[in-house]
Design a protein around this motif. Structure first.
Motif, short mmCIF file in Angstrom:
data_model
loop_
_atom_site.label_atom_id
_atom_site.label_comp_id
_atom_site.label_asym_id
_atom_site.label_seq_id
_atom_site.Cartn_x
_atom_site.Cartn_y
_atom_site.Cartn_z
N GLU A 332 -25.29 -79.95 -8.61
CA GLU A 332 -24.90 -78.96 -9.60
C GLU A 332 -23.38 -78.90 -9.83
OE1 GLU A 332 -27.02 -75.24 -9.76
OE2 GLU A 332 -28.64 -76.05 -8.51
N ALA A 333 -22.71 -80.02 -9.68
CA ALA A 333 -21.31 -80.10 -10.09
C ALA A 333 -21.25 -80.36 -11.60
CB ALA A 333 -20.60 -81.21 -9.34
N VAL A 334 -20.26 -79.79 -12.25
CA VAL A 334 -20.05 -80.01 -13.68
C VAL A 334 -18.65 -80.59 -13.88
CG1 VAL A 334 -19.76 -78.89 -15.93
CG2 VAL A 334 -21.62 -78.19 -14.42
N ILE A 335 -18.58 -81.74 -14.54
CA ILE A 335 -17.31 -82.40 -14.82
C ILE A 335 -17.11 -82.35 -16.33
CG2 ILE A 335 -15.89 -84.41 -14.36
CD1 ILE A 335 -17.16 -83.11 -11.86
N GLU A 336 -16.09 -81.62 -16.76
CA GLU A 336 -15.89 -81.40 -18.18
C GLU A 336 -15.16 -82.57 -18.84
OE1 GLU A 336 -14.11 -77.60 -18.88
OE2 GLU A 336 -15.95 -76.53 -18.36
N GLU A 337 -15.07 -82.51 -20.15
CA GLU A 337 -14.54 -83.60 -20.96
C GLU A 337 -13.15 -84.05 -20.49
OE1 GLU A 337 -15.84 -80.83 -22.06
OE2 GLU A 337 -17.37 -81.26 -23.59
N GLY A 338 -13.02 -85.37 -20.36
CA GLY A 338 -11.72 -85.95 -20.10
C GLY A 338 -11.22 -85.82 -18.67
N ALA A 339 -12.01 -85.25 -17.77
CA ALA A 339 -11.56 -85.12 -16.38
C ALA A 339 -11.56 -86.49 -15.70
CB ALA A 339 -12.46 -84.16 -15.62
N ILE A 340 -10.64 -86.67 -14.74
CA ILE A 340 -10.52 -87.92 -14.00
C ILE A 340 -10.66 -87.62 -12.52
CG2 ILE A 340 -9.02 -89.87 -13.44
CD1 ILE A 340 -7.63 -89.46 -16.14
N LEU A 341 -11.58 -88.31 -11.87
CA LEU A 341 -11.77 -88.19 -10.43
C LEU A 341 -11.62 -89.57 -9.82
CD1 LEU A 341 -14.95 -85.90 -10.28
CD2 LEU A 341 -12.54 -85.20 -10.19
N GLU A 342 -10.69 -89.71 -8.89
CA GLU A 342 -10.48 -90.97 -8.18
C GLU A 342 -10.60 -90.73 -6.68
OE1 GLU A 342 -7.05 -93.34 -10.13
OE2 GLU A 342 -6.52 -91.23 -10.41
N VAL A 350 -19.43 -76.94 -8.03
CA VAL A 350 -18.01 -77.06 -8.40
C VAL A 350 -17.92 -77.43 -9.88
CG1 VAL A 350 -15.92 -78.45 -8.10
CG2 VAL A 350 -17.16 -77.63 -6.09
N ARG A 351 -16.99 -76.84 -10.56
CA ARG A 351 -16.71 -77.16 -11.95
C ARG A 351 -15.30 -77.73 -12.05
NH1 ARG A 351 -16.26 -72.55 -16.68
NH2 ARG A 351 -15.51 -73.87 -18.38
N ILE A 352 -15.19 -78.94 -12.58
CA ILE A 352 -13.89 -79.58 -12.80
C ILE A 352 -13.57 -79.43 -14.29
CG2 ILE A 352 -12.53 -81.67 -12.58
CD1 ILE A 352 -13.53 -80.62 -9.91
N GLY A 353 -12.48 -78.73 -14.58
CA GLY A 353 -12.15 -78.39 -15.96
C GLY A 353 -11.71 -79.57 -16.80
N ARG A 354 -11.72 -79.35 -18.09
CA ARG A 354 -11.37 -80.36 -19.07
C ARG A 354 -9.99 -80.96 -18.78
NH1 ARG A 354 -12.79 -80.63 -24.75
NH2 ARG A 354 -13.98 -78.71 -24.37
N GLY A 355 -9.92 -82.29 -18.70
CA GLY A 355 -8.65 -82.98 -18.55
C GLY A 355 -8.01 -82.88 -17.18
N ALA A 356 -8.69 -82.29 -16.21
CA ALA A 356 -8.13 -82.23 -14.85
C ALA A 356 -8.10 -83.64 -14.24
CB ALA A 356 -8.96 -81.30 -13.98
N HIS A 357 -7.16 -83.86 -13.33
CA HIS A 357 -7.02 -85.18 -12.69
C HIS A 357 -6.90 -84.97 -11.18
CE1 HIS A 357 -4.83 -89.36 -12.70
NE2 HIS A 357 -5.85 -89.31 -11.87
N LEU A 358 -7.85 -85.51 -10.43
CA LEU A 358 -7.88 -85.37 -8.97
C LEU A 358 -7.93 -86.76 -8.35
CD1 LEU A 358 -8.95 -82.58 -10.07
CD2 LEU A 358 -10.28 -82.42 -7.95
N ARG A 359 -7.14 -86.94 -7.29
CA ARG A 359 -7.11 -88.23 -6.58
C ARG A 359 -7.10 -87.96 -5.08
NH1 ARG A 359 -2.17 -91.52 -8.14
NH2 ARG A 359 -3.42 -91.94 -10.01
N ARG A 360 -8.04 -88.55 -4.36
CA ARG A 360 -8.17 -88.37 -2.90
C ARG A 360 -8.22 -86.89 -2.54
NH1 ARG A 360 -7.37 -92.25 0.71
NH2 ARG A 360 -6.14 -90.93 2.11
N VAL A 393 -5.17 -86.76 2.44
CA VAL A 393 -6.32 -86.23 1.73
C VAL A 393 -6.11 -84.73 1.51
CG1 VAL A 393 -8.81 -85.84 1.78
CG2 VAL A 393 -7.86 -87.94 2.73
N THR A 394 -6.20 -84.29 0.27
CA THR A 394 -6.04 -82.88 -0.07
C THR A 394 -7.40 -82.20 -0.05
OG1 THR A 394 -4.15 -83.41 -1.49
CG2 THR A 394 -5.18 -81.26 -1.79
N VAL A 395 -7.47 -81.02 0.58
CA VAL A 395 -8.72 -80.27 0.67
C VAL A 395 -8.56 -78.93 -0.02
CG1 VAL A 395 -10.48 -79.32 2.20
CG2 VAL A 395 -9.22 -81.37 2.89
N VAL A 396 -9.39 -78.68 -1.00
CA VAL A 396 -9.43 -77.39 -1.67
C VAL A 396 -10.51 -76.56 -0.98
CG1 VAL A 396 -9.83 -76.18 -3.84
CG2 VAL A 396 -8.73 -78.43 -3.85
#
Length: 419
Positions: A332-342, A350-360, A393-396
């Protein structure tokens, strides 16, 4: 063919301080792993697949999440002596919680006396691996052992975190070193030490006598107290985990896969092992399945974008224009338009907002990462807001940025499913 009556105690009370902040609100065994599992699922699956189905899960630290997971995911046959049940501290030795592994079992010694098994397995709940425990039982019987300890070679630099065993060529234990500063190397492999996995098999009467003596002596731990004392009077053997054979292991897998995921970096790296067309640890094995909760929600949906070398949990929703690489998304994760996950681990709800960029980045559950957010791209900025591991590694932490559950219905146009 002899059928041994075996009950198991699984030590699931670990605080997991090195896994903070993932263990702020949960114990280490209940930390999620992969796209649908919890760490505890691996030891429970190994025991059940090995036909050991009388299992007591000894809990302690922040156990509610683990209790709920076991209740939902691990309902075995209602037949007599086929069960997994959670057991909290019994406070038999005074007003205290479990003081160590031996004390935890000793507080539940009545369960051993009630079942009167031939053997008692005492296993940890903190590791990712597959193991046929019956092969360890066979080794125990063949060597007329009183106690058998599962062990495997580990590099000397890592052995300081384990109990180290010296054994003869037949596996007879000669000495124990509990988390030594300078581990004794293996005679035939000087770059490695023979490390205890924290999985023990006891003849029942040997265990009962040892626990009573340990209580009289004020001893609380198997590795630090009980086993070194038993070594002087009993037959202790080390079972080489490298000899354990699991059916249907693929040629590309690490046949002797065992990971202690006790730090953020080790936990993060272990997720890499389940990715790819030929993963080091292929979770899909119909002949030795890893069980978990029976989630009743919808399948994942990908509306567009680019997804490479990633796992998507059930109920995940990927919108147009996303780029997801080398990542694991739970349910039930939602990844919005243009988000980048590396190279990310995104947990449940978890909801990743539009255009967000996350790495490691590891994002714990119930978070809403705002549109345009940048995490994992500027370490100094990340350290001012989040936990950053030594490996970068960053942990939220859970629910820190926003609470996702309230948005679930509008995003999925349906109801939220419980796990």
């Amino acid at each position: 063919m002899q059928t041994d009556r075996i009950i198991a105690f699984v030590m699931a009370g670990g605080q997991g301080s090195r896994l903070q902040p993932l263990t702020t609100a949960r114990s280490k065994p209940s930390v999620p792993f992969g796209s649908r599992y919890r760490i505890v699922d691996f030891v429970l699956s190994n025991l059940v697949n090995s036909q050991i189905q009388t299992i007591y899960l000894l809990v302690q630290y922040k156990s509610q999440s683990l209790i709920e997971h076991v209740r939902k995911a691990w309902s075995l046959s209602p037949m007599l002596q086929h069960f997994i049940t959670v057991v909290p501290p019994q406070m038999l030795s005074g007003d205290h919680w479990f003081l160590g592994t031996a004390d935890a079992v000793n507080q539940n010694i009545n369960l051993i006396e009630e079942h009167r098994p031939d053997m008692v397995a005492v296993f940890g709940a903190d590791h990712i691996y597959r193991m046929d425990v019956r092969q360890m039982v066979d080794f125990h019987r063949q060597n007329h052992a009183d106690v058998t300890v599962a062990a495997l070679p580990v590099p000397l630099a890592e052995a300081t975190s384990f109990g180290v065993i010296a054994a003869d060529p037949q596996g007879r234990v000669l000495a124990f070193e509990e988390k030594p500063a300078h581990p004794t190397p293996m005679p035939d492999r000087p770059s490695h030490a023979f490390a205890s996995m924290g999985n023990y098999l006891f003849d029942t009467q040997v265990l009962l006598d040892a626990l009573r003596e340990a209580q009289q002596n004020g001893e609380t731990d198997f590795g630090g107290h009980v086993l070194p004392r038993l070594l002087r009077t009993h037959r202790l053997f080390a079972y080489d985990f490298a000899t354990n054979e699991i059916p249907n292991i693929q040629p590309y897998e690490d046949r002797v896969y065992w990971r202690d995921v006790g730090t953020i970096d080790a936990y993060f790296d272990a997720h890499k092992d389940v990715l790819g067309a030929e993963p080091v640890f292929d979770v899909f094995n119909p002949l030795w399945p890893i069980y978990s909760s029976g989630y009743q929600g919808p399948v994942a949906r990908v509306l567009g974008g680019e997804v490479r070398n990633s796992l998507l949990g059930a109920g995940t929703l990927i919108h147009e224009g996303c780029k997801i690489t080398n990542s694991i998304l739970r349910r039930e994760a939602v990844i919005e338009e243009g988000a980048i996950l590396e190279d990310c681990v995104i947990m449940d709800y978890v909801r990743i907002g539009r255009g967000a960029h996350l790495r490691r980045v590891v994002v714990d559950r119930h978070n809403h990462i705002e549109a345009g957010e940048r995490i994992g791209l500027d370490e100094a900025a990340d350290r001012s807001r989040f936990h950053v591991s030594p490996g970068g590694v960053t942990v939220v932490p859970e629910g820190q940025i926003g609470y996702f559950a309230r948005d679930q219905q509008s995003l999925h146009r349906g109801r939220r499913y419980s796990e």
